[in-house]
Design a protein around this motif. Structure first.
Motif, PDB file in Angstrom:
ATOM      1  N   ALA A   1      39.889 140.008 -22.635  1.00 36.01           N
ATOM      2  CA  ALA A   1      40.177 140.640 -23.923  1.00 36.01           C
ATOM      3  C   ALA A   1      38.956 140.570 -24.824  1.00 36.01           C
ATOM      4  O   ALA A   1      38.308 139.524 -24.917  1.00 36.01           O
ATOM      5  CB  ALA A   1      41.367 139.962 -24.598  1.00 36.01           C
TER       6      ALA A   1
ATOM      7  N   GLU B   1      37.908 140.575 -28.570  1.00 33.50           N
ATOM      8  CA  GLU B   1      38.617 140.300 -29.817  1.00 33.50           C
ATOM      9  C   GLU B   1      37.623 140.102 -30.951  1.00 33.50           C
ATOM     10  O   GLU B   1      36.748 139.253 -30.875  1.00 33.50           O
ATOM     11  CB  GLU B   1      39.481 139.049 -29.641  1.00 33.50           C
TER      12      GLU B   1
ATOM     13  N   THR C   1      46.609 137.964 -29.390  1.00 30.87           N
ATOM     14  CA  THR C   1      45.840 138.274 -28.188  1.00 30.87           C
ATOM     15  C   THR C   1      45.938 137.140 -27.169  1.00 30.87           C
ATOM     16  O   THR C   1      46.074 137.380 -25.965  1.00 30.87           O
ATOM     17  CB  THR C   1      44.363 138.538 -28.546  1.00 30.87           C
TER      18      THR C   1
END
Length: 324
Positions: free
Chosen positions: A213, A215, A225
């Motif tokens: 991910a 972020e 997340t």
């Protein structure tokens, strides 16, 4: 020469046009006549006094420039006057001329224009190294890209697919931005302004969660997340656009063997072998049409305050560029 400078921290209104001396070259530097300047969230953080390293005052922001070589500090330089180059510098990019270390300059291919080239150094290298160097993305993995219509996000979606991601889930804040992410290759799109966005991400991953991910929002987005990750997942954090620095519960990472990894591009710049190869690779992807760059707007140098304002209001898509 003209430059944009701030003498105190604050909002966009602290940016002012000033006349300053042209840079004096050192032996390992090249003088560049600037043709295009990339605008980034790091510039707004500098202006607000909220950057990850101290910002001395007065300060000329801008780390990303493309232009032509005007002069060289070393007569044996591999560059000559008129060569088109792109580079990252520590500061001083909002100006008509900049001095950059020769080893950081990358030639711009003939069929890549200045505005396209300047969209790559900071955001392209960020997307590339978050995915491959820090996120250690492997072929077939599921990747979550937040702010997928922005500068880093729009490139990360494409690079993830190019390097073999099996499923790219892109989030954005409007239908238009989601449509752009889909056009760039995202397999699934999710509006992260809706309260159930985490459930939508999990559904898009068939309930298994994501492997990598990207972020950069911080705050609640960071915490949600973490909940989207599958075992052995890697969250790479590279900003706090919300202004809310998240508090990490380290013990909460243990049961899924999760990793939270920080990313700061200047550390990559200290390793020329990483910087040069990856930027050359990105430029070639643009040259041959394998990487599409989205320029969200081109503005005059004196419009820097306006550009900062619309960027922070999330009213833009793609790269914002200043031209002297």
């Amino acid at each position: 020469m003209r430059a944009i400078q701030f003498k105190q921290f604050g909002g966009p209104d602290v940016l002012e046009t000033v006349d300053v001396d042209e840079p004096i070259l050192e032996s390992d530097q090249v003088l560049i006549k600037v043709k295009a300047i990339g605008v980034n969230y790091a510039d707004t953080a500098r202006r607000e006094g909220a950057y990850v390293v101290p910002t001395p005052l007065p300060f000329i922001p801008g780390a990303e420039v493309a232009g032509v070589v005007e002069d060289v500090g070393n007569p044996d330089s591999r560059f000559k006057k008129g060569d088109r180059v792109v580079t990252l510098i520590g500061s001083g990019g909002y100006a008509e001329y900049v001095a950059a270390k020769e080893q950081t300059l990358i030639p711009i291919p003939d069929n890549v224009d200045d505005q396209m080239a300047v969209a790559l150094p900071l955001q392209g290298l960020t997307a590339y190294h978050i995915l491959l160097t820090m996120g250690r993305m492997e072929k077939g993995e599921t990747v979550l890209v937040h702010a997928a219509a922005g500068g880093v996000g729009s490139l990360a979606v494409q690079l993830a697919k190019h390097y073999g991601a099996g499923n790219v889930i892109a989030t954005a804040s409007s239908d238009a931005k989601l449509a752009l992410a889909k056009e760039l290759g995202a397999d699934h799109v999710v509006n992260y302004t809706e309260p159930n966005w985490r459930e939508a991400v999990l559904e898009a991953s068939d309930g298994r969660g994501v492997d990598v991910a990207l972020e950069m929002a911080g705050g609640e987005v960071f915490h949600e997340t973490i909940k989207c990750m599958r075992p052995f997942g890697r969250v790479v954090t590279y900003g706090v656009a919300s202004g809310e620095t998240p508090q990490l519960n380290a013990a909460g990472l243990m049961n899924r063997n999760l990793s939270v990894i920080g990313f700061f591009l200047p550390q990559i710049m200290k390793k020329p072998v990483l910087f040069e190869k990856s930027l050359q690779e990105l430029l070639l992807l643009v040259k041959y049409g394998d990487l599409k760059l989205t320029v969200g707007g081109v503005f005059g140098l004196e419009e820097a305050a306006h550009v900062h304002e619309i960027m922070q209001a999330r009213k833009t898509k793609g790269k914002l560029v200043l031209t002297p």
